[in-house]
Design an enzyme around this catalytic site. Structure first.
Site, PDB file in Angstrom:
ATOM      1  N   GLU A  72       0.626  -0.950   0.216  1.00  0.00           N
ATOM      2  CA  GLU A  72      -0.307  -0.290  -0.076  1.00  0.00           C
ATOM      3  C   GLU A  72       0.996   1.103   0.213  1.00  0.00           C
ATOM      4  O   GLU A  72       1.981   1.576   0.498  1.00  0.00           O
ATOM      5  CB  GLU A  72      -0.864   0.159   1.625  1.00  0.00           C
ATOM      6  N   ASP A  73       0.052   1.987  -0.642  1.00  0.00           N
ATOM      7  CA  ASP A  73       1.409   3.540  -0.995  1.00  0.00           C
ATOM      8  C   ASP A  73       0.853   4.362   0.894  1.00  0.00           C
ATOM      9  O   ASP A  73       2.015   4.552   1.205  1.00  0.00           O
ATOM     10  CB  ASP A  73       0.729   4.623  -1.696  1.00  0.00           C
ATOM     11  N   ASP A 132      -4.501   5.213   6.283  1.00  0.00           N
ATOM     12  CA  ASP A 132      -4.808   6.254   6.574  1.00  0.00           C
ATOM     13  C   ASP A 132      -5.606   5.686   7.897  1.00  0.00           C
ATOM     14  O   ASP A 132      -5.880   5.812   8.782  1.00  0.00           O
ATOM     15  CB  ASP A 132      -5.735   7.134   5.711  1.00  0.00           C
ATOM     16  N   PHE A 165      -2.817  16.289   4.462  1.00  0.00           N
ATOM     17  CA  PHE A 165      -3.263  15.521   2.782  1.00  0.00           C
ATOM     18  C   PHE A 165      -1.626  15.418   2.604  1.00  0.00           C
ATOM     19  O   PHE A 165      -0.894  16.667   2.260  1.00  0.00           O
ATOM     20  CB  PHE A 165      -3.812  16.292   2.055  1.00  0.00           C
ATOM     21  N   ARG A 182       1.026  12.215  -8.900  1.00  0.00           N
ATOM     22  CA  ARG A 182       1.124  11.715  -8.784  1.00  0.00           C
ATOM     23  C   ARG A 182       2.720  10.925  -8.985  1.00  0.00           C
ATOM     24  O   ARG A 182       3.768   9.970  -8.557  1.00  0.00           O
ATOM     25  CB  ARG A 182       0.918  10.268  -9.633  1.00  0.00           C
TER      26      ARG A 182
HETATM   27  P1  IMP Z   1      -7.634   4.458   4.094  1.00  0.00           P
HETATM   28  O1  IMP Z   1      -9.176   3.645   3.967  1.00  0.00           O
HETATM   29  O2  IMP Z   1      -8.349   5.644   5.121  1.00  0.00           O
HETATM   30  O3  IMP Z   1      -6.480   3.352   4.938  1.00  0.00           O
HETATM   31  O4  IMP Z   1      -7.046   5.074   2.473  1.00  0.00           O
HETATM   32  C1  IMP Z   1      -6.200   4.537   2.291  1.00  0.00           C
HETATM   33  C2  IMP Z   1      -5.742   4.974   0.714  1.00  0.00           C
HETATM   34  O5  IMP Z   1      -6.647   6.681   0.726  1.00  0.00           O
HETATM   35  C3  IMP Z   1      -4.627   5.180   0.760  1.00  0.00           C
HETATM   36  O6  IMP Z   1      -4.234   3.837  -0.788  1.00  0.00           O
HETATM   37  C4  IMP Z   1      -4.731   6.518  -0.823  1.00  0.00           C
HETATM   38  O7  IMP Z   1      -4.985   5.918  -1.912  1.00  0.00           O
HETATM   39  C5  IMP Z   1      -5.417   7.167   0.121  1.00  0.00           C
HETATM   40  N1  IMP Z   1      -5.338   8.356   0.739  1.00  0.00           N
HETATM   41  C6  IMP Z   1      -5.204   8.325   1.943  1.00  0.00           C
HETATM   42  N2  IMP Z   1      -4.639   9.503   2.456  1.00  0.00           N
HETATM   43  C7  IMP Z   1      -4.062  10.022   1.163  1.00  0.00           C
HETATM   44  C8  IMP Z   1      -3.161  11.540   1.098  1.00  0.00           C
HETATM   45  O8  IMP Z   1      -2.989  12.322   2.242  1.00  0.00           O
HETATM   46  N3  IMP Z   1      -3.365  11.414   0.284  1.00  0.00           N
HETATM   47  C9  IMP Z   1      -3.739  11.061  -1.423  1.00  0.00           C
HETATM   48  N4  IMP Z   1      -4.104   9.894  -0.637  1.00  0.00           N
HETATM   49  C10 IMP Z   1      -4.499   9.317   0.452  1.00  0.00           C
HETATM   50 MG    MG Z   2      -4.237   3.672  -2.410  1.00  0.00          MG
END
Ligand code: IMP
Ligand code: MG
Length: 177
Positions: A100-101, A104, A155, A168
Protein backbone atom coordinates in the site's frame (compact mmCIF):
# COMPACT_ATOMS: atom_id res chain seq x y z
CA UNK A 1 -2.16 22.34 -12.29
CA UNK A 2 1.34 23.26 -11.18
CA UNK A 3 2.73 22.26 -7.81
CA UNK A 4 4.23 25.73 -7.45
CA UNK A 5 0.71 27.23 -7.42
CA UNK A 6 -0.10 25.30 -4.26
CA UNK A 7 1.27 25.91 -0.82
CA UNK A 8 3.19 22.76 0.08
CA UNK A 9 6.08 21.49 2.15
CA UNK A 10 8.34 18.62 1.15
CA UNK A 11 8.36 16.11 4.00
CA UNK A 12 10.28 13.27 2.33
CA UNK A 13 12.88 13.84 -0.37
CA UNK A 14 13.44 11.37 -3.19
CA UNK A 15 16.79 10.43 -1.59
CA UNK A 16 15.13 9.65 1.76
CA UNK A 17 12.48 7.55 0.02
CA UNK A 18 15.05 5.68 -2.05
CA UNK A 19 17.13 4.82 1.00
CA UNK A 20 14.13 3.53 2.95
CA UNK A 21 12.76 1.52 0.01
CA UNK A 22 16.16 -0.20 -0.32
CA UNK A 23 16.06 -1.10 3.40
CA UNK A 24 12.50 -2.45 3.14
CA UNK A 25 13.50 -4.52 0.12
CA UNK A 26 16.41 -6.04 2.02
CA UNK A 27 14.23 -6.87 5.02
CA UNK A 28 11.52 -8.47 2.85
CA UNK A 29 14.15 -10.45 0.90
CA UNK A 30 15.51 -11.90 4.15
CA UNK A 31 12.05 -12.68 5.56
CA UNK A 32 10.73 -14.47 2.46
CA UNK A 33 13.87 -16.35 1.44
CA UNK A 34 12.13 -19.70 1.84
CA UNK A 35 8.67 -18.58 0.75
CA UNK A 36 6.62 -18.24 -2.40
CA UNK A 37 6.06 -14.49 -2.44
CA UNK A 38 3.17 -12.80 -4.22
CA UNK A 39 3.40 -9.00 -3.97
CA UNK A 40 0.03 -7.31 -4.53
CA UNK A 41 -0.05 -3.64 -5.53
CA UNK A 42 -3.06 -1.60 -4.40
CA UNK A 43 -3.92 0.68 -7.34
CA UNK A 44 -3.46 3.45 -8.21
CA UNK A 45 -1.56 5.27 -5.48
CA UNK A 46 0.89 2.48 -4.82
CA UNK A 47 2.11 2.08 -8.41
CA UNK A 48 5.26 4.17 -7.97
CA UNK A 49 6.31 2.68 -4.63
CA UNK A 50 5.51 -0.83 -5.88
CA UNK A 51 7.72 -0.47 -8.96
CA UNK A 52 10.66 0.61 -6.79
CA UNK A 53 10.04 -1.87 -3.97
CA UNK A 54 9.84 -5.03 -6.10
CA UNK A 55 13.15 -4.10 -7.74
CA UNK A 56 14.69 -3.83 -4.26
CA UNK A 57 13.56 -7.39 -3.42
CA UNK A 58 16.02 -10.06 -4.54
CA UNK A 59 13.61 -13.00 -4.88
CA UNK A 60 11.72 -14.67 -7.76
CA UNK A 61 8.45 -13.06 -6.69
CA UNK A 62 5.11 -12.86 -8.50
CA UNK A 63 3.09 -9.65 -8.85
CA UNK A 64 -0.60 -8.88 -9.05
CA UNK A 65 -2.87 -5.86 -8.71
CA UNK A 66 -6.04 -5.02 -6.80
CA UNK A 67 -8.13 -1.89 -6.38
CA UNK A 68 -10.84 -0.74 -4.00
CA UNK A 69 -13.45 1.98 -4.41
CA UNK A 70 -12.11 5.31 -3.31
CA UNK A 71 -14.15 7.97 -1.57
CA UNK A 72 -13.55 10.10 1.47
CA UNK A 73 -13.54 7.49 4.19
CA UNK A 74 -13.32 10.12 6.89
CA UNK A 75 -16.67 11.53 5.80
CA UNK A 76 -18.48 8.28 5.05
CA UNK A 77 -17.42 6.02 7.87
CA UNK A 78 -20.39 3.69 7.48
CA UNK A 79 -19.59 2.83 3.89
CA UNK A 80 -17.56 -0.30 3.29
CA UNK A 81 -14.72 -0.22 0.78
CA UNK A 82 -15.61 -2.32 -2.26
CA UNK A 83 -13.24 -4.43 -4.35
CA UNK A 84 -13.27 -2.78 -7.80
CA UNK A 85 -10.63 -4.87 -9.53
CA UNK A 86 -9.63 -8.27 -8.16
CA UNK A 87 -6.32 -10.12 -8.44
CA UNK A 88 -5.99 -12.41 -11.45
CA UNK A 89 -4.55 -15.67 -10.06
CA UNK A 90 -5.22 -18.33 -7.42
CA UNK A 91 -3.30 -17.64 -4.21
CA UNK A 92 -3.88 -20.78 -2.15
CA UNK A 93 -0.82 -21.50 0.04
CA UNK A 94 1.08 -18.49 -1.34
CA UNK A 95 2.75 -15.88 0.85
CA UNK A 96 0.90 -12.66 0.13
CA UNK A 97 2.39 -9.25 0.74
CA UNK A 98 -0.16 -6.45 0.28
CA UNK A 99 1.73 -3.32 -0.76
CA UNK A 100 0.00 0.00 0.00
CA UNK A 101 1.08 3.59 -0.52
CA UNK A 102 -0.49 4.92 2.67
CA UNK A 103 -2.70 3.69 5.47
CA UNK A 104 -5.02 6.43 6.65
CA UNK A 105 -8.31 5.32 8.27
CA UNK A 106 -7.28 1.72 7.54
CA UNK A 107 -10.66 0.87 5.99
CA UNK A 108 -9.28 0.09 2.51
CA UNK A 109 -6.57 -2.26 3.65
CA UNK A 110 -8.88 -3.98 6.18
CA UNK A 111 -11.31 -4.74 3.35
CA UNK A 112 -8.49 -6.09 1.16
CA UNK A 113 -7.22 -8.31 4.00
CA UNK A 114 -10.71 -9.69 4.60
CA UNK A 115 -11.17 -10.34 0.86
CA UNK A 116 -7.80 -12.07 0.34
CA UNK A 117 -8.09 -14.21 3.48
CA UNK A 118 -11.14 -15.88 1.94
CA UNK A 119 -8.89 -17.16 -0.85
CA UNK A 120 -6.81 -19.24 1.60
CA UNK A 121 -3.26 -17.89 1.25
CA UNK A 122 -0.38 -19.51 3.16
CA UNK A 123 0.39 -16.20 4.89
CA UNK A 124 -0.62 -12.57 4.58
CA UNK A 125 1.32 -9.46 5.55
CA UNK A 126 1.06 -5.73 4.87
CA UNK A 127 3.75 -3.33 3.70
CA UNK A 128 2.89 0.39 3.59
CA UNK A 129 5.25 3.15 2.59
CA UNK A 130 3.41 5.64 4.82
CA UNK A 131 1.35 5.19 7.96
CA UNK A 132 -0.91 7.96 9.33
CA UNK A 133 -1.31 6.19 12.67
CA UNK A 134 -3.30 9.01 14.28
CA UNK A 135 -5.96 8.86 11.54
CA UNK A 136 -7.01 5.26 12.11
CA UNK A 137 -10.74 4.51 12.25
CA UNK A 138 -11.44 2.94 15.68
CA UNK A 139 -13.05 -0.08 13.99
CA UNK A 140 -9.80 -0.92 12.17
CA UNK A 141 -7.21 -2.99 13.91
CA UNK A 142 -4.78 -3.32 11.02
CA UNK A 143 -1.16 -3.81 11.89
CA UNK A 144 1.50 -3.00 9.36
CA UNK A 145 4.27 -5.59 9.14
CA UNK A 146 6.58 -3.27 7.16
CA UNK A 147 6.29 0.52 7.39
CA UNK A 148 8.39 3.01 5.46
CA UNK A 149 7.61 6.12 7.49
CA UNK A 150 5.08 7.23 10.08
CA UNK A 151 3.60 10.53 8.86
CA UNK A 152 1.38 13.24 10.37
CA UNK A 153 -2.36 13.34 9.60
CA UNK A 154 -1.99 15.82 6.71
CA UNK A 155 -2.92 15.61 3.04
CA UNK A 156 0.10 14.28 1.16
CA UNK A 157 0.96 14.24 -2.55
CA UNK A 158 3.70 12.84 -4.75
CA UNK A 159 5.46 9.50 -5.30
CA UNK A 160 2.13 7.99 -6.38
CA UNK A 161 -0.18 9.98 -4.10
CA UNK A 162 -2.58 12.29 -5.88
CA UNK A 163 -4.64 15.39 -5.40
CA UNK A 164 -7.57 15.16 -7.88
CA UNK A 165 -5.56 12.59 -9.87
CA UNK A 166 -2.61 14.96 -10.28
CA UNK A 167 0.90 15.05 -8.79
CA UNK A 168 1.44 11.27 -8.71
CA UNK A 169 4.62 11.81 -10.72
CA UNK A 170 6.39 14.07 -8.22
CA UNK A 171 9.61 12.33 -7.09
CA UNK A 172 9.19 13.55 -3.48
CA UNK A 173 6.33 13.52 -0.94
CA UNK A 174 4.86 16.85 0.12
CA UNK A 175 2.16 17.96 2.56
CA UNK A 176 -0.42 20.37 1.15
CA UNK A 177 -1.72 23.22 3.29
P1 IMP B 1 -7.82 4.56 4.06
O1 IMP B 1 -8.84 3.57 3.56
O2 IMP B 1 -8.44 5.72 4.75
O3 IMP B 1 -6.73 3.91 4.89
O4 IMP B 1 -7.18 5.23 2.81
C1 IMP B 1 -6.26 4.64 2.05
C2 IMP B 1 -6.20 5.25 0.66
O5 IMP B 1 -6.63 6.62 0.60
C3 IMP B 1 -4.75 5.24 0.27
O6 IMP B 1 -4.42 4.03 -0.34
C4 IMP B 1 -4.64 6.45 -0.62
O7 IMP B 1 -4.89 6.06 -1.95
C5 IMP B 1 -5.69 7.40 -0.13
N1 IMP B 1 -5.10 8.44 0.76
C6 IMP B 1 -5.09 8.46 2.10
N2 IMP B 1 -4.43 9.54 2.58
C7 IMP B 1 -4.01 10.22 1.48
C8 IMP B 1 -3.25 11.45 1.32
O8 IMP B 1 -2.81 12.13 2.27
N3 IMP B 1 -3.00 11.83 0.04
C9 IMP B 1 -3.44 11.11 -1.05
N4 IMP B 1 -4.14 9.97 -0.93
C10 IMP B 1 -4.42 9.52 0.32
MG1 MG C 1 -3.98 3.64 -2.20
Amino acid sequence: MNILNYSHKIILSSEQIKERVTELGRQITADYEKGDLLAICVLKGCSVFFADLIRAIDLPLTTDFISVSSYNRKKSTSEKAEIKHDISMPVREMDILIVEDIIDTGLSVSRIVEHLKEKGPGSLRICALLDKKDARNPSCHVRCDYTGFEVPDKFLIGYGLDYNEKFRNLPFIAAMD
